[in-house]
Design an enzyme around this catalytic site. Structure first.
Site, PDB file in Angstrom:
ATOM      1  CE1 TYR A  32      15.963   9.669 -76.337  1.00 31.30           C
ATOM      2  CE2 TYR A  32      17.541   8.205 -75.307  1.00 31.30           C
ATOM      3  CZ  TYR A  32      16.350   8.400 -75.958  1.00 31.30           C
ATOM      4  OH  TYR A  32      15.541   7.322 -76.237  1.00 31.30           O
ATOM      5  NE  ARG A  51      20.466   8.274 -83.034  1.00 30.39           N
ATOM      6  CZ  ARG A  51      20.281   7.026 -82.608  1.00 30.39           C
ATOM      7  NH1 ARG A  51      19.669   6.149 -83.388  1.00 30.39           N
ATOM      8  NH2 ARG A  51      20.708   6.651 -81.430  1.00 30.39           N
ATOM      9  NE  ARG A 100       4.760  25.702 -69.215  1.00 28.46           N
ATOM     10  CZ  ARG A 100       3.601  25.901 -69.832  1.00 28.46           C
ATOM     11  NH1 ARG A 100       2.979  27.066 -69.732  1.00 28.46           N
ATOM     12  NH2 ARG A 100       3.044  24.933 -70.549  1.00 28.46           N
ATOM     13  CE  LYS A 150      18.598   7.568 -78.742  1.00 30.33           C
ATOM     14  NZ  LYS A 150      17.504   6.616 -78.596  1.00 30.33           N
ATOM     15  CD  GLU A 182      10.979   3.434 -83.597  1.00 26.76           C
ATOM     16  OE1 GLU A 182      12.187   3.213 -83.727  1.00 26.76           O
ATOM     17  OE2 GLU A 182      10.484   4.576 -83.588  1.00 26.76           O
TER      18      GLU A 182
HETATM   19  N1  PDD Z   1      16.844   3.653 -77.591  1.00 19.94           N
HETATM   20  N2  PDD Z   1      13.991   3.050 -81.756  1.00 19.94           N
HETATM   21  C1  PDD Z   1      13.755   3.734 -80.625  1.00 19.94           C
HETATM   22  C2  PDD Z   1      12.390   4.315 -80.409  1.00 19.94           C
HETATM   23  C3  PDD Z   1      14.770   3.900 -79.664  1.00 19.94           C
HETATM   24  O1  PDD Z   1      14.536   4.592 -78.540  1.00 19.94           O
HETATM   25  C4  PDD Z   1      16.047   3.317 -79.910  1.00 19.94           C
HETATM   26  C5  PDD Z   1      17.191   3.451 -78.929  1.00 19.94           C
HETATM   27  C6  PDD Z   1      16.241   2.602 -81.103  1.00 19.94           C
HETATM   28  C7  PDD Z   1      17.563   1.964 -81.456  1.00 19.94           C
HETATM   29  O2  PDD Z   1      18.522   2.931 -81.810  1.00 19.94           O
HETATM   30  P1  PDD Z   1      20.086   2.676 -81.571  1.00 19.94           P
HETATM   31  O3  PDD Z   1      20.403   1.417 -82.263  1.00 19.94           O
HETATM   32  O4  PDD Z   1      20.727   3.845 -82.183  1.00 19.94           O
HETATM   33  O5  PDD Z   1      20.293   2.582 -80.069  1.00 19.94           O
HETATM   34  C8  PDD Z   1      15.190   2.506 -82.010  1.00 19.94           C
HETATM   35  C9  PDD Z   1      17.889   3.887 -76.601  1.00 19.94           C
HETATM   36  C10 PDD Z   1      18.838   2.733 -76.466  1.00 19.94           C
HETATM   37  C11 PDD Z   1      17.246   4.265 -75.285  1.00 19.94           C
HETATM   38  O6  PDD Z   1      16.294   5.035 -75.351  1.00 19.94           O
HETATM   39  O7  PDD Z   1      17.710   3.869 -74.219  1.00 19.94           O
END
Ligand code: PDD
Length: 286
Positions: A32, A51, A100, A150, A182
């Site tokens: 996503y 990304r 599945r 992601k 993070e």
């Molecule tokens: N999350 N680290 C994690 C684990 C994240 O899920 C996100 C973003 C970031 C920051 O990435 P970016 O600057 O590209 O948004 C770092 C999004 C906002 C979410 O899950 O809603």
């Protein structure tokens, strides 16, 4: 009622459906992106798209048919839903071949699922939390080893947010081998003197699009940046701290595991970087 996008169609949200066999639903086999919208325009769109392409390729996932039209789809959803400030959520899953199975379906015959929807958040850039700062707690990082992709496997980050809430905090920083990886949905930074410290890029963290922009602006403003892992003890002894993400931009952190940083209010570096980020990213908004 919102209009959402599913596999080529714009539909009222109550009429949009995906299969119960969709691998996103059964196996979290999906990726996503979240792109923010300010003044009706998309922030850092190219970074999010790049990304997404990388996430798909790392998972051998086919690009959805409408990949080249993603900017138009984002813009159309912002327009029809009258979004001034808010977010566009995009998800691609490996789709469904009607059953599945752990084995990936044949990409020749199974199309990925593409879903987008908007979230309206008036005043997103003026959130009260940005003025007071947020409190974080440390929790163990027990996620899988490819956090640079992601994926929609967000159960543990979601649990982390709940652990933070239960502890009277706003968010959690995850810790692995004694070092902060993070935040649950953001990248983490500390500031000591004139130096900003944030974990280096690897498969241990998501390569934040906001992170890349903020570090570029920090360097342009002659601030020192160290990309390396840091401990919670180092964080608690820092002058200030902050997190970055597409939805929070630059968000000051004022308390870590119950220890107030500085005078317990947002620090000057976080405040300055927030201003620069909002100003500069609006210039390149599309
Ligand atoms: N999350 N680290 C994690 C684990 C994240 O899920 C996100 C973003 C970031 C920051 O990435 P970016 O600057 O590209 O948004 C770092 C999004 C906002 C979410 O899950 O809603």
């Amino acid at each position: 009622m919102r209009t959402v996008y599913v596999n080529g169609e714009y539909l009222p949200e109550t009429e949009a459906t995906v299969s119960i066999f969709d691998r996103g639903f059964l196996m979290a086999d999906g990726v996503y992106e979240v792109t923010s919208v300010l003044g009706g325009k998309l922030i850092d769109f190219d970074g999010h798209l790049a990304r997404l392409e990388r996430s798909l390729s790392e998972l051998d996932m086919k690009k959805p048919a409408a990949f080249d039209d993603l900017l138009d789809i984002h813009r159309e959803l912002v327009r029809v839903n009258g979004i001034t400030d808010g977010l566009v959520y995009l998800q691609v899953t490996r789709g469904s071949d009607g059953d599945r199975d752990f084995v990936f379906p044949d990409p020749e015959t199974t199309e990925p699922t593409l879903v987008l929807f908007t979230q309206s958040k008036p005043g997103l850039a003026d959130s009260p939390a940005a003025k007071t700062g947020i409190k974080v707690i440390g929790i163990e990082d027990i996620r899988w080893g490819r956090r640079d992709i992601k994926t929609v496997q967000l159960l543990y980050p979601s649990m982390g947010k709940m652990m933070a809430k239960k502890a009277g905090a706003d968010d959690a920083w995850m810790i692995e081998d004694g070092h902060v990886t993070e935040g649950t949905s953001n990248n983490a930074y500390i500031v000591k003197g004139n130096t900003i410290v944030t974990r280096h890029l690897s498969t241990d963290i998501l390569h934040g699009i906001t992170r890349a922009a903020v570090l570029r602006f920090a360097r342009e403003a002659q601030m020192q940046v160290e990309e390396r892992a840091f401990t919670m003890d180092e964080a608690k002894a820092a002058d200030e701290a902050f997190v970055t993400s597409a939805s929070a931009f630059v968000m000051p952190v004022v308390e870590i595991d119950g220890t107030a940083l500085g005078d317990g209010t947002p620090g000057p570096v976080a405040k300055r970087l927030r201003e620069i980020y909002l100003e500069e990213s609006l210039k390149s908004a599309v």
